[in-house]
Design a protein around this motif. Structure first.
Motif, PDB file in Angstrom:
ATOM      1  N   VAL A 144      65.274 -40.737 -31.150  1.00  0.00           N
ATOM      2  CA  VAL A 144      65.152 -39.271 -30.980  1.00  0.00           C
ATOM      3  C   VAL A 144      64.304 -39.145 -30.008  1.00  0.00           C
ATOM      4  O   VAL A 144      62.966 -39.358 -29.827  1.00  0.00           O
ATOM      5  CB  VAL A 144      64.680 -38.687 -32.493  1.00  0.00           C
ATOM      6  N   PRO A 145      64.637 -38.072 -29.034  1.00  0.00           N
ATOM      7  CA  PRO A 145      63.585 -37.781 -27.891  1.00  0.00           C
ATOM      8  C   PRO A 145      62.601 -36.994 -28.108  1.00  0.00           C
ATOM      9  O   PRO A 145      62.522 -35.732 -27.917  1.00  0.00           O
ATOM     10  CB  PRO A 145      64.687 -37.249 -26.905  1.00  0.00           C
ATOM     11  N   VAL A 146      61.795 -37.280 -29.083  1.00  0.00           N
ATOM     12  CA  VAL A 146      60.334 -36.570 -29.428  1.00  0.00           C
ATOM     13  C   VAL A 146      59.270 -37.237 -29.211  1.00  0.00           C
ATOM     14  O   VAL A 146      59.216 -38.595 -29.426  1.00  0.00           O
ATOM     15  CB  VAL A 146      60.686 -36.176 -30.876  1.00  0.00           C
ATOM     16  N   SER A 147      58.426 -36.728 -28.816  1.00  0.00           N
ATOM     17  CA  SER A 147      57.041 -37.299 -28.741  1.00  0.00           C
ATOM     18  C   SER A 147      55.802 -36.598 -29.229  1.00  0.00           C
ATOM     19  O   SER A 147      55.864 -35.321 -29.172  1.00  0.00           O
ATOM     20  CB  SER A 147      56.650 -37.870 -27.110  1.00  0.00           C
ATOM     21  N   LEU A 148      54.838 -37.328 -29.699  1.00  0.00           N
ATOM     22  CA  LEU A 148      53.692 -36.517 -30.210  1.00  0.00           C
ATOM     23  C   LEU A 148      52.362 -37.122 -29.528  1.00  0.00           C
ATOM     24  O   LEU A 148      52.428 -37.967 -29.118  1.00  0.00           O
ATOM     25  CB  LEU A 148      53.510 -36.603 -31.730  1.00  0.00           C
ATOM     26  N   PRO A 149      51.680 -36.272 -29.353  1.00  0.00           N
ATOM     27  CA  PRO A 149      50.190 -36.752 -28.707  1.00  0.00           C
ATOM     28  C   PRO A 149      49.423 -37.760 -30.033  1.00  0.00           C
ATOM     29  O   PRO A 149      49.681 -37.673 -31.155  1.00  0.00           O
ATOM     30  CB  PRO A 149      49.219 -35.394 -28.514  1.00  0.00           C
ATOM     31  N   GLU A 150      48.826 -38.498 -29.217  1.00  0.00           N
ATOM     32  CA  GLU A 150      48.270 -39.641 -30.067  1.00  0.00           C
ATOM     33  C   GLU A 150      47.066 -39.318 -30.932  1.00  0.00           C
ATOM     34  O   GLU A 150      46.697 -39.858 -32.040  1.00  0.00           O
ATOM     35  CB  GLU A 150      47.742 -40.969 -29.236  1.00  0.00           C
ATOM     36  N   GLY A 151      46.753 -37.900 -30.814  1.00  0.00           N
ATOM     37  CA  GLY A 151      45.248 -37.827 -31.337  1.00  0.00           C
ATOM     38  C   GLY A 151      44.060 -38.367 -30.690  1.00  0.00           C
ATOM     39  O   GLY A 151      44.135 -39.226 -29.844  1.00  0.00           O
ATOM     40  N   SER A 152      42.967 -37.670 -30.982  1.00  0.00           N
ATOM     41  CA  SER A 152      41.786 -38.183 -30.625  1.00  0.00           C
ATOM     42  C   SER A 152      41.492 -39.617 -30.904  1.00  0.00           C
ATOM     43  O   SER A 152      41.788 -40.039 -32.107  1.00  0.00           O
ATOM     44  CB  SER A 152      40.653 -37.148 -30.804  1.00  0.00           C
ATOM     45  N   SER A 153      40.995 -40.357 -29.872  1.00  0.00           N
ATOM     46  CA  SER A 153      40.616 -41.662 -30.143  1.00  0.00           C
ATOM     47  C   SER A 153      39.257 -41.736 -30.884  1.00  0.00           C
ATOM     48  O   SER A 153      38.907 -42.717 -31.592  1.00  0.00           O
ATOM     49  CB  SER A 153      40.508 -42.653 -29.194  1.00  0.00           C
ATOM     50  N   SER A 154      38.353 -40.603 -30.986  1.00  0.00           N
ATOM     51  CA  SER A 154      37.235 -40.600 -31.518  1.00  0.00           C
ATOM     52  C   SER A 154      37.376 -39.598 -32.865  1.00  0.00           C
ATOM     53  O   SER A 154      37.519 -38.547 -32.742  1.00  0.00           O
ATOM     54  CB  SER A 154      36.242 -40.148 -30.665  1.00  0.00           C
TER      55      SER A 154
END
Length: 464
Positions: free
Chosen positions: A276-286
């Motif tokens: 499925v061509p969907v991507s999400l931001p990984e979120g803050s690493s902190s």
């Protein structure tokens, strides 16, 4: 804190939280629609009576502080509302603490219902939803990266769920070892679905392959969950496919669906994005310090509480489904260690005759899910759980399951109790209650291909 975040699992986390929210929604709506005749103040097993006999320590619940049917309904509707809001994505945009609070409230409300609802809520999938829902409190939302420790805890839950079920089968009925259990199971399972007749009529060699596939998915693949990628994702995919097969073959409440949801957490975003061509931001690493501390503390709690499930799994006297604490945290799981070879059904009938004679006309009550009318095709209800129908399956196996709710059920039929009749598909006495009610035992079996063509019936039954 790069060690804290599991890169490439944002979409997997989202699918887990959305899936759990959907299951919570189904569970709370089921409670709304079924609680009054089952456990309400005038129910078959009233909660007020239970609360007088069982202290808070043994059954933690908000209902120990106050109970009324209206309050129960408010609790269930609140849970359903919060689950729907979560399903629609509201918690993804909340501050992290608010998101965690929503999941905490969902867990507390459902724990409160499970712990006071007695035999109606005594199944393994209740503890499974509570354990998974507790871990979801600490999965975070889009403001932080997926915490690797919680994702590992989710995999540990999935491992215990599948491996425990595999062990209980190998230690249980001989038919699991000689690969013949599915000669019977599709026909004798608690609540067959619309395709169960066809599954049962498959050639026996395919039934043996079904059992082999089940053993592979439950006894081998769980160890792959902790292997490097792509092995872990392949293991999870095998489990998901196996669970979809079970979804198609019968009604097992949300047991299969929650297993699928847990399996999605193992598959990295890069694999999902290929499909499925969907991507999400990984979120803050902190992540906030309080969040890190809570995640570490919960991980330590899971490690400590895992002693009892591990001891149970390696024991020759393995228990099938059990909670080792009243909070339903880190439980042990398993299903169908034994398989019934013959199906018996309790059929409930009533008559308007004040004096019973050989000429009395007996009319049959029809249930929503359990077999009754031989011409009626089994329906699909899962993940919704018909609690009354499900318990009827146990009576022929062990009549003790009928005590004390079955006499109370019959008494309510004798007065046409409105709430009880809502649990049924058909009331043959709409104008006035019956004068007498009886229960008869029948042996049921699926019709053969020839019988199906000639009569159109799905079942054939004989009185016992």
């Amino acid at each position: 804190m790069e060690w804290f975040v599991a890169e490439d699992y944002s979409l997997g986390r989202l699918l887990v939280t959305e899936g759990l929210a959907a299951i919570y929604l189904v569970a709370f709506l089921g409670a709304v629609h079924q609680f009054r005749p089952l456990v309400g103040s005038d129910g078959m097993m009233p909660i007020p009576r239970f609360l007088r006999a069982v202290p808070f320590a043994r059954a933690p619940s908000v209902f120990h502080f106050h109970y009324s049917d209206r309050f129960f309904a408010a609790v269930a509707w609140t849970g359903a509302g919060l689950a729907l809001a979560t399903l629609l994505g509201a918690t993804q945009f909340m501050p992290l603490a608010a998101c965690m609070l929503v999941w905490l409230v969902l867990w507390i409300l459902y724990l409160s219902i499970v712990n006071v609802s007695q035999i109606w809520y005594s199944f393994g999938w209740e503890s499974l939803l509570l354990e998974a829902g507790f871990l979801a409190i600490f999965l975070g939302n889009s403001s932080v990266g997926p915490p690797i420790l919680v994702l590992i805890a989710v995999r540990w839950l999935l491992f215990r769920l599948e491996f425990g079920a595999g062990l209980i089968k190998m230690r249980g009925d001989k038919c699991w070892r000689d690969l013949t259990c599915l000669y019977y199971h599709h026909e004798t399972q608690p609540m067959p679905g619309p395709l169960s007749w066809y599954f049962h009529r498959m050639p026996k060699r395919l039934h043996r392959l079904e059992v082999l596939g089940n053993h592979f998915a439950q006894l081998v693949m769980p160890f792959g969950l902790f292997a490097p990628q792509p092995v872990a994702a392949i293991a999870a995919a095998v489990m998901i496919i196996t669970q979809l097969w079970l979804v198609a073959s019968g009604n097992f409440s949300w047991l299969n669906w929650i297993t699928i949801v847990l399996g999605l957490s193992v598959i990295p975003d890069s694999v999902f994005e290929m499909v499925v061509p969907v991507s999400l931001p990984e979120g803050s690493s902190s992540a906030p310090l309080y969040f890190v501390v809570l995640v570490v503390a919960v991980t330590a709690l899971v490690v400590v509480l895992s002693y009892w499930p591990i001891r149970n799994m390696i024991s020759h006297g393995q228990r099938m489904n059990a909670s080792f604490n009243s909070w339903h945290l880190v439980n042990t799981y398993g299903a169908f260690g034994s398989v019934t070879k013959v199906r018996y059904e309790v059929i409930v009938e009533g008559t308007s005759d004040s004096a019973i004679t050989a000429q009395s006309e007996w009319k049959e009550y029809e249930f929503k899910g359990k077999p009754g009318d031989v011409n009626r095709r089994p329906r699909q209800f899962a993940p919704y759980h018909l609690r009354l129908d499900w318990l009827f399956w146990f009576i022929p196996i062990s009549p003790g399951y009928a005590d004390p709710w079955f006499p109370a059920f019959v008494e309510r039929l004798l007065r046409n109790d409105r709430d009880t009749l809502k649990l049924l598909r058909h009331n043959p006495f709409p104008d006035a209650p019956p004068q007498h009610v009886r229960a008869r035992l029948y042996r049921y079996r699926f019709t053969t291909w020839k019988e199906r063509r000639e009569t159109g019936a799905w079942w054939k039954r004989e009185p016992v």
